[in-house]
Write a protein that holds these residues in place. Sequence first.
Motif, PDB file in Angstrom:
ATOM      1  N   MET A 296       0.642  -1.156   0.035  1.00 28.76           N
ATOM      2  CA  MET A 296       0.046  -0.011   0.006  1.00 28.76           C
ATOM      3  C   MET A 296       0.815   1.294  -0.019  1.00 28.76           C
ATOM      4  N   THR A 297       2.092   1.143  -0.556  1.00 33.76           N
ATOM      5  CA  THR A 297       2.995   2.301  -0.472  1.00 33.76           C
ATOM      6  C   THR A 297       2.474   3.650  -1.344  1.00 33.76           C
ATOM      7  N   GLY A 298       1.799   3.121  -2.557  1.00 35.83           N
ATOM      8  CA  GLY A 298       1.505   3.978  -3.705  1.00 35.83           C
ATOM      9  C   GLY A 298       2.603   4.756  -3.992  1.00 35.83           C
ATOM     10  N   LEU A 299       3.800   4.066  -3.952  1.00 36.20           N
ATOM     11  CA  LEU A 299       5.212   4.612  -4.582  1.00 36.20           C
ATOM     12  C   LEU A 299       5.163   4.114  -6.113  1.00 36.20           C
TER      13      LEU A 299
ATOM     14  N   ILE B 215      10.660  -3.346   9.319  1.00 41.92           N
ATOM     15  CA  ILE B 215       9.810  -3.788  10.284  1.00 41.92           C
ATOM     16  C   ILE B 215       8.562  -2.976  10.027  1.00 41.92           C
ATOM     17  N   PHE B 216       8.548  -1.647  10.510  1.00 40.43           N
ATOM     18  CA  PHE B 216       7.493  -0.663  10.852  1.00 40.43           C
ATOM     19  C   PHE B 216       6.867  -0.550   9.171  1.00 40.43           C
ATOM     20  N   ILE B 217       7.666   0.087   8.392  1.00 39.18           N
ATOM     21  CA  ILE B 217       7.217   0.371   6.998  1.00 39.18           C
ATOM     22  C   ILE B 217       6.683  -0.881   6.405  1.00 39.18           C
ATOM     23  N   GLY B 218       7.621  -1.896   6.524  1.00 41.91           N
ATOM     24  CA  GLY B 218       7.269  -3.396   5.973  1.00 41.91           C
ATOM     25  C   GLY B 218       5.759  -3.609   6.692  1.00 41.91           C
ATOM     26  N   ALA B 219       5.386  -3.640   7.845  1.00 41.24           N
ATOM     27  CA  ALA B 219       4.412  -4.033   8.387  1.00 41.24           C
ATOM     28  C   ALA B 219       3.180  -3.490   7.744  1.00 41.24           C
ATOM     29  N   LEU B 220       3.418  -2.054   7.738  1.00 40.06           N
ATOM     30  CA  LEU B 220       2.223  -1.222   7.197  1.00 40.06           C
ATOM     31  C   LEU B 220       2.114  -1.369   5.561  1.00 40.06           C
TER      32      LEU B 220
ATOM     33  N   LEU C 217       1.531   5.208   7.056  1.00 41.56           N
ATOM     34  CA  LEU C 217       2.716   4.871   6.165  1.00 41.56           C
ATOM     35  C   LEU C 217       3.169   5.975   5.475  1.00 41.56           C
ATOM     36  N   GLU C 218       2.513   7.239   5.167  1.00 42.70           N
ATOM     37  CA  GLU C 218       3.054   8.138   4.293  1.00 42.70           C
ATOM     38  C   GLU C 218       3.844   8.880   5.435  1.00 42.70           C
ATOM     39  N   ASP C 219       3.516   8.937   6.654  1.00 51.26           N
ATOM     40  CA  ASP C 219       4.339   9.818   7.663  1.00 51.26           C
ATOM     41  C   ASP C 219       5.505   8.927   7.845  1.00 51.26           C
ATOM     42  N   ALA C 220       5.313   7.567   7.816  1.00 47.61           N
ATOM     43  CA  ALA C 220       6.562   6.987   8.109  1.00 47.61           C
ATOM     44  C   ALA C 220       7.673   7.174   7.127  1.00 47.61           C
TER      45      ALA C 220
ATOM     46  N   ARG D 147       7.788  11.583   9.391  1.00 45.76           N
ATOM     47  CA  ARG D 147       7.046  12.057  10.484  1.00 45.76           C
ATOM     48  C   ARG D 147       6.812  11.322  11.674  1.00 45.76           C
ATOM     49  N   ALA D 148       6.742   9.962  11.404  1.00 45.74           N
ATOM     50  CA  ALA D 148       6.901   8.801  12.087  1.00 45.74           C
ATOM     51  C   ALA D 148       7.847   7.765  11.931  1.00 45.74           C
TER      52      ALA D 148
END
Length: 419
Positions: free
Chosen positions: A1-4, A92-97, A110-113, A117-118
């Motif tokens: 769901m990154t939308g990249l 882990i964090f971006i991967g999980a989201l 995810l966008e914040d990460a 910002r996160a």
Amino acid sequence: MTGLTPSGTRPEEFREVVRTAVKPFDAQVTAVWEADRHVPTAAVAELAAQGVLRERWADGDLGGLPKMVVLIQELFRCNGGLALATMGHSEIFIGALTRHGSTPAHARLLEDALSGRAVGCFAATEPQGGASLAAIQCRAVDTGDGWQLTGTKRYISNIGRATHAIVLARADNARAGADLCLFVVPLDAPGVTVDGFFDSSGVQACDVGQLSLDVKLPPDALLGSPGLGLLYASHLLQFERLAICALLLGAAETALGLAAGYARSRPVGSGRLIDKQVIRHRLAEAQADLWNLRSRLDEIVAFAVRERTMPPHQVSGLKLTAGRRVVEIIDMAMQIFGARGNTSAFPLEKLWRDCRIARIGGGTDEVLADVVASYLDRPDRSVDEFISEAVEADRPAPSVARGPVRPAAQSPAAGAYSH
Ligand SMILES: Cc1cc2nc3c(=O)[nH]c(=O)nc-3n(C[C@H](O)[C@H](O)[C@H](O)COP(=O)(O)OP(=O)(O)OC[C@H]3O[C@@H](n4cnc5c(N)ncnc54)[C@H](O)[C@@H]3O)c2cc1C
């Protein structure tokens, strides 16, 4: 769901991007982090602002692996703590989201990460032990309008400067390891407490602390499906393990380069240290092993990109082998430097401390060996049939009738063995 959108940047071009991004973090800056025992949140935010995280994720979790290798190696060259904190945040964090996020709130986080910002970390280990994730006790109760999480997590990297944690917890109706769930927890929520930090010998710029939870969370704090948390965590850990392998190999290559350089320059008698065969061969064996480990890392990354899947046994096998061998190689490099290897004027003792803990974090040697053993402990029809037939046929040959036994003539040599 990154939308990249997929990136056309090659890994080696990306290396230059990362090197530019870490330029502000020179030796003086990172020495302050080491003394503070914290990588500032702003450092990860700065990397994100330079587009480094978006670039790693532009081609997806697997497609972006060649860039993940470059990213972690370059961050580790800058500072081990920065590499560790970013590894938890990214893999882990971006991967999980990315894999398990499903709601608009997840997409915003995810966008914040990706923008810095996160900043996320991973909270799995507990005071009673971390080697067996299936034995986790942190409790998650479905309250109907959300979740109540209660428990304590230990040895969490970057818990002091992260804004969120991915927490592995056991659902209330737990049945063995099958009912673990993955939650995303904001660390400023009421009922979330960072109890303090442990004084560790390696990667000192990244704090390692304890987290206490007695927190009420909204329904979408749950990532993915309930009960699949162990599966999700195991999958995410493969990315972290591969990142650790990349970091270890970069460290060993640095140590070996320094050791060879020192051995070339150090006079011994009428020659140089590297002219001594014992030193020369140690260096050569280390180089040969590093070439092989590097090829293995490249092969696993190429396989994952091509087949769109991680080979879990092979990833564990590489971390198991690399963890041990890299620590040996750095130890050997310290030996070649003599007393200098033990001083902070040279980077070897720090490399050793930073790499030694890789045999514990991200899966201990013993856990990894069990994963590899599970690959061997599976039926293999052709081998199993061969063994069964060979064992069945493995009987003594019938005795051949012999004539009367006559005493043998004594050989002249036979007496030499009698006492
Ligand atoms: C620098 C660092 C950073 C870390 N960061 C994080 C983090 O961000 N998040 C997080 O959740 N955790 C983190 N950890 C914790 C790490 O994951 C655990 O230390 C690790 O999983 C082992 O758990 P433990 O320390 O509780 O050891 P234990 O589980 O108590 O195990 C002790 C020893 O016994 C061995 N052992 C245990 N069970 C068996 C068995 N059945 N058979 C054979 N041997 C066994 C283990 O392999 C280990 O050698 C970090 C650790 C370090 C060192």
